[in-house]
Design an enzyme around this catalytic site. Structure first.
Site, PDB file in Angstrom:
ATOM      1  CG  ASP A 171      -2.220   0.747   0.938  1.00 52.95           C
ATOM      2  OD1 ASP A 171      -2.238   1.591   0.022  1.00 52.95           O
ATOM      3  OD2 ASP A 171      -3.212   0.505   1.637  1.00 52.95           O
ATOM      4  CD  GLU A 190     -19.730   6.774   3.791  1.00 52.08           C
ATOM      5  OE1 GLU A 190     -19.687   6.026   4.769  1.00 52.08           O
ATOM      6  OE2 GLU A 190     -20.589   6.668   2.888  1.00 52.08           O
TER       7      GLU A 190
END
Length: 892
Positions: free
Chosen positions: A283, A630
């Site tokens: 990542d 979000e």
């Protein structure tokens, strides 16, 4: 220049290939006529042989540069530049116009694996089209978001609905996630394993689901049961069934070791037990977390970090923001310091080059098995129609007191709410740009052409509604003798250095068009004055995904430089007719094409919305959230939100107030929820006649919602996660134990359970027929049931198979099969499931699956057998299998 030893012939060829080639051009070295073509230039050689050969010809410095996600060209070998970073969560992302399908959580709500495959195959076609266009224009090189390595799907388990990135997943159930993930991967990669259409990358491995604010230093210690029962099954299915090409390791640590260096997962489980042959990418910035003292601080230096990751199995390092691990010199130093061998580096690069060869990225653009795909094969009418079909299938009807479908077209419709007329509510995150986005308002207008349709925002998401600041109130000077604002542009994102452009703008606006990667980094400043039109509290916002600051009379009133939503203290009191000094500063990285200056004024309340509602025959209130509230590692300072996650599952207070005001008019209200996570709409459930869960429904979302309201199709979407009554029903967010979480281990009463969804028709289930009523542990049983559409209209039913075992550690029940079927009115179809040993097993404390003796209770129905006490249960039927003996069948 030191290279890996070569044969005499290859050494001669290498010498012949040293002629200068422009960076990025894909020009292989020329060979003398009599020379044998080396493997890396031989299109008939295997991808592995070509990869081994080309890596053997690189210097250590060249190899080190190929370890990073943004790889440079190697001109002398004819290797073009390639950036591995590309996103395809629910469509080609961040590369301009594309077909934007419903967000991943909405795709999961379709419970349709065949459709999922078609969606992913379409996305892969669009990736091919975009890649062809980019490579043709550049001579073979590609930049970020132009490649064929697709960092999707996200099969992490949505274990807690407060997680901001849960929208990217397929929900809370490992079986559903596995089946949808396998279909998506197969669709992306195609049917030819030697020549994949794209290279899917499954993520984030593993045990990763928030909180977002803590992801760079959290250390998760999952139980063996939870690993095998919940966190790893979807990865196992993606690797062993779908043969996914790549895998992304996570930010968090597992059992004290950063996930991208955790050998029990990356080597022991992934490669040894599961036989994974693909590549592993970190990542982005995860390897930097190895050594940063603000993160894991697992090692002390960048060199140790790179070595730890590579030796554990990580093949590619994604990094950004100037972290030292992005510098190839660090990798060179790691080898020279003896922290890792050059052979370790070679092994990683061979895997990376092998997939590049198999994708055709080192061959001429427009050739190979996908040559029929043209650069224009994206966002086509046919693809938009598939998108509409997908959006319709994703919609979940949560409540209906008979209002829907509408018996007749209303004469006057009021469309109200923060998500009613914005494309932002359609696309979610990790998204592309729909060329013709159809909002709820636009969809209602088009579907009811004879009705008078009125749109009023009524409320913002977490504050009064925002409007564009008009040009008329902006002035260059305090006396307002000249309209506009002074504009200054700087190279780079920090307002530093010389001004590269200056002018007078009518307003604070910025439009990117189609920026290149190099053009994306800039910062701007607008300065001047603003004349207030009203007295009272004002709030300011500069739209777009990048940061900004707003100053009034040199006082900082909105500091959103790296925050996705304005801070709660950004209100400022202004007096009508008075002029105030104004400064707007913003950073641009090209993630959104348009940015503009907005404000909310004291008069922008809900009065107009209520007035419009009183005059309407039907009210459609489009409420919910947005990916600005979000999402991934955000700094959101608004009530109910934190770090991209949620602290409350309730609708934000301004929206709840608006709903109650609309309901008080006495007119029927259809609540349309647009969001990526569960909503605790308890008041609406008790008081409103109809509720639709629309998720972030994609570019055709408004059409799909309008068609559902009109009754053009019968809804059959199902919830892929539990809608709780309150966040108070949940364990602490940071607790990764599955006890008390998801429908499988939650023992309370949900607002709407997993697998729930209403229809416009009625289904009946016949008595199940078992191939055997008793089976020895390790065996399997087939169960067949007849499903009849006993209603008056055609519709889909999602037939779900649940298994329940009265064994220690077993879940309350678990989904072990599902099929979405279409039935005409009065039609009956037989549905068959195989209940195998794995479905009958329970994971013990040691992480082993045990098939225990005793009853296996089956439920086959349109949802779970138990719902709320006041909620009508789903239609279905039960059966029991008796298991004799006991058998261990292994972890996976």
């Amino acid at each position: 220049m030191k290279t890996t030893p070569l044969s005499k012939t290859l050494a001669i060829l290498l010498g012949l290939s040293m002629a200068c080639t422009p960076v990025g051009a894909q020009t292989p070295p020329k060979l003398a006529t009599a020379e044998v073509k080396p493997p890396y230039l031989d299109a008939q050689a295997t991808a592995q042989a070509r990869a081994v050969d080309i890596v053997s010809r690189m210097t250590l410095e060249e190899k080190a540069a190929q370890l990073q996600s943004g790889t440079p060209a190697i001109a002398r070998l004819g290797v073009p530049a390639y950036d591995w970073w590309n996103e395809g969560l629910h469509g080609v992302a961040r590369a301009g116009e594309a077909t934007v399908f419903p967000q991943a959580i909405g795709l999961a709500a379709t419970f349709d694996t065949s459709l999922m495959h078609d969606v992913a195959d379409t996305i892969a076609t669009e990736f091919r089209a975009k890649n062809l266009k980019a490579r043709t224009a550049s001579g073979g090189s590609t930049k970020r978001y132009e490649g064929l390595s697709v960092w999707s799907p996200n099969v992490n388990i949505f274990r807690d609905p407060r997680w901001g990135r849960g929208q990217e997943t397929y929900g809370e159930d490992p079986f559903l996630t596995s089946r949808m993930g396998v279909s998506f991967i197969k669709g992306l990669q195609g049917d030819d394993p030697k020549h994949p259409k794209t290279a899917a990358v499954i993520k984030h491995f593993a045990v990763h689901s928030g909180p977002e604010a803590d992801r760079h230093f959290d250390d998760i210690h999952p139980s063996k049961r939870d690993e095998v029962d919940t966190y790893l099954p979807a990865f196992y299915a993606g690797v062993t069934e779908a043969r996914v090409e790549g895998l992304m390791c996570a930010y968090n640590a597992v059992n004290g070791v950063p996930a991208c260096g955790y050998t029990p997962y990356l080597k022991d489980i992934l490669k040894t037990q599961w036989g994974f042959k693909g590549h592993i990418v970190s990542d982005c910035a995860a390897v930097a977390d190895f050594y940063l003292t603000t993160s894991h601080a697992y090692v002390k230096t960048p060199e140790e970090a790179v070595a730890s990751a590579v030796k554990a199995g990580t093949d590619l390092i994604c990094d950004f923001n100037g972290n030292k691990t992005f510098d190839p010199a660090v990798t060179v130093n790691a080898v020279k310091q003896g922290l890792m061998s050059e052979a370790d580096l070679d092994a990683a690069l061979i895997r990376m080059f092998e997939v590049r060869y198999r994708l055709g990225l080192l061959d001429a653009p427009g050739t190979g098995p996908y040559a029929a795909i043209t650069a224009k094969d994206y966002d086509t009418p046919a693809q938009r129609e598939l998108n509409l079909k997908t959006a319709e299938k994703s919609l979940v009807l949560l409540k209906n007191d008979g209002l829907l479908p509408l018996k007749a077209a209303p004469k006057r419709i009021a469309v109200i709410g923060p998500n009613a007329n914005t494309a932002e509510a359609l696309v979610g995150n990790y998204n592309g740009t729909p060329s013709k986005p159809i909002t709820v308002y636009a969809g209602i207008k088009a579907r009811f052409p004879d009705a008078e349709v009125t749109y009023i925002e009524g409320t913002g998401w977490v504050a009064p509604p925002l409007q564009d600041v008009p040009d008329s109130v902006l002035c260059v000077d305090a006396a307002c003798t000249e309209k506009g604002l002074k504009f200054e542009e700087f190279k780079g994102p920090k307002l530093e250095g010389a001004v590269v452009a200056t002018r007078t703008d009518k307003n604070a606006k910025f439009s990117w068009g189609r920026p290149t990667r190099e053009e994306r980094e800039s910062s701007t400043r607008w300065s001047g004055y603003i004349k207030a039109e009203e007295t009272g509290a004002h709030r300011f916002r500069f739209t777009g995904d990048d940061g900004y600051r707003v100053f009034i009379d040199d006082k900082l009133i909105a500091d959103v430089w790296d925050i996705a939503w304005p801070t709660s203290d950004s209100d400022v009191q202004l007096e009508a007719g008075k002029t105030y000094k104004l400064r707007v500063e913003a950073v641009q990285r090209g993630t959104r094409e348009d940015q503009k200056f907005q404000w909310s004024r004291p008069s922008a309340g809900g009065e107009k919305a209520v007035a419009a509602a009183k005059d309407a025959d039907l009210i459609v209130f489009a409420a919910g959230l947005t990916s600005r509230l979000e999402g991934e590692e955000m700094r959101v300072a608004a009530p109910g939100f934190a770090g991209g996650d949620r602290t409350s599952l309730d609708l934000p207070a301004p929206q709840q107030k608006m709903i109650e005001q609309l309901h008080a008019t006495g007119k029927p209200v259809v609540l349309v929820l647009m969001n990526g996570s569960a909503m605790s709409v308890n008041w609406a459930d008790k008081n409103l006649p109809a509720i639709i869960e629309a998720w972030y429904p994609g570019g055709e979302g408004g059409r799909a919602i309008a068609n559902l309201i009109a009754g053009d199709f019968s809804p059959a979407g199902r919830l892929p996660l539990t809608f709780y009554k309150s966040a108070d029903q949940l364990p602490p967010f940071k607790d990764y134990s599955m006890n008390g979480r998801t429908y499988r281990y939650f023992t309370g009463e949900a607002l709407y359970p997993f697998g729930y969804g209403l229809s416009y028709t009625i289904f009946a289930y016949g008595k199940p027929v078992l191939s055997a009523k008793s089976v020895k542990a390790g065996g399997s049983v087939k169960v067949t049931v007849s499903v009849t559409n006993s209603g008056q209209r055609d519709g889909d039913e999602v037939v779900q198979l649940y298994v329940k075992r009265a064994v220690t550690g077993a879940p309350v029940r678990a989904l072990k099969g599902f099929q979405r079927i279409s039935l005409k009115a009065g039609e009956t179809k037989k549905v068959t499931f195989t209940v195998d040993a794995k479905a009958m097993s329970v994971v013990d404390v040691n992480g082993q699956r045990q098939v225990e003796a005793g009853a296996v209770e089956l439920w086959i129905g349109g949802g779970q057998p138990e719902a709320r006490k006041d909620l009508k249960p789903a239609a279905g039927t039960a059966a029991t299998i008796t298991v004799t003996g006991r058998k261990t069948i292994g972890a996976f």
